[in-house]
Design a protein around this motif. Sequence first.
Motif, short mmCIF file in Angstrom:
data_model
loop_
_atom_site.label_atom_id
_atom_site.label_comp_id
_atom_site.label_asym_id
_atom_site.label_seq_id
_atom_site.Cartn_x
_atom_site.Cartn_y
_atom_site.Cartn_z
N ASP A 40 0.85 -1.18 0.00
CA ASP A 40 0.00 0.00 0.00
C ASP A 40 0.89 1.24 0.00
O ASP A 40 1.39 1.66 1.04
CB ASP A 40 -0.91 -0.02 1.23
N GLN A 42 0.21 4.36 -0.57
CA GLN A 42 -0.34 5.55 0.08
C GLN A 42 -0.04 5.56 1.57
O GLN A 42 0.23 6.61 2.15
CB GLN A 42 -1.85 5.64 -0.15
N ASP A 47 2.07 9.03 -3.33
CA ASP A 47 0.80 9.20 -4.02
C ASP A 47 0.87 8.64 -5.44
O ASP A 47 1.92 8.20 -5.90
CB ASP A 47 0.34 10.66 -4.01
N ARG A 48 -0.25 8.65 -6.15
CA ARG A 48 -0.32 8.07 -7.49
C ARG A 48 0.66 8.75 -8.44
O ARG A 48 1.33 8.07 -9.21
CB ARG A 48 -1.75 8.16 -8.05
#
Length: 83
Positions: A40, A42, A47-48
Amino acid sequence: MLTSVEGVYRDGRVELKETPSDVPEGTSVIVTFARADDIDLQSRGIDRAQSEALRASLSTFVEDWDSPQMSIYDDYDAFKAND
């Protein structure tokens, strides 16, 4: 006692992101490899947009990593152990 420390596998070695202060030198370890799509990002502050930029910058290496010549490194540790 179990202590978890995040790290990265690179060039046949595990590089720890931090050094645990309460673990004596020579302590046995168990290493578990996590697939990239299981992490994960995030929750780790990525961030993306950062993820996409990183993927793009590393994509230039894909052809080399996937080339048949790189299979010589598949059993590198076993080879070095018998050297």
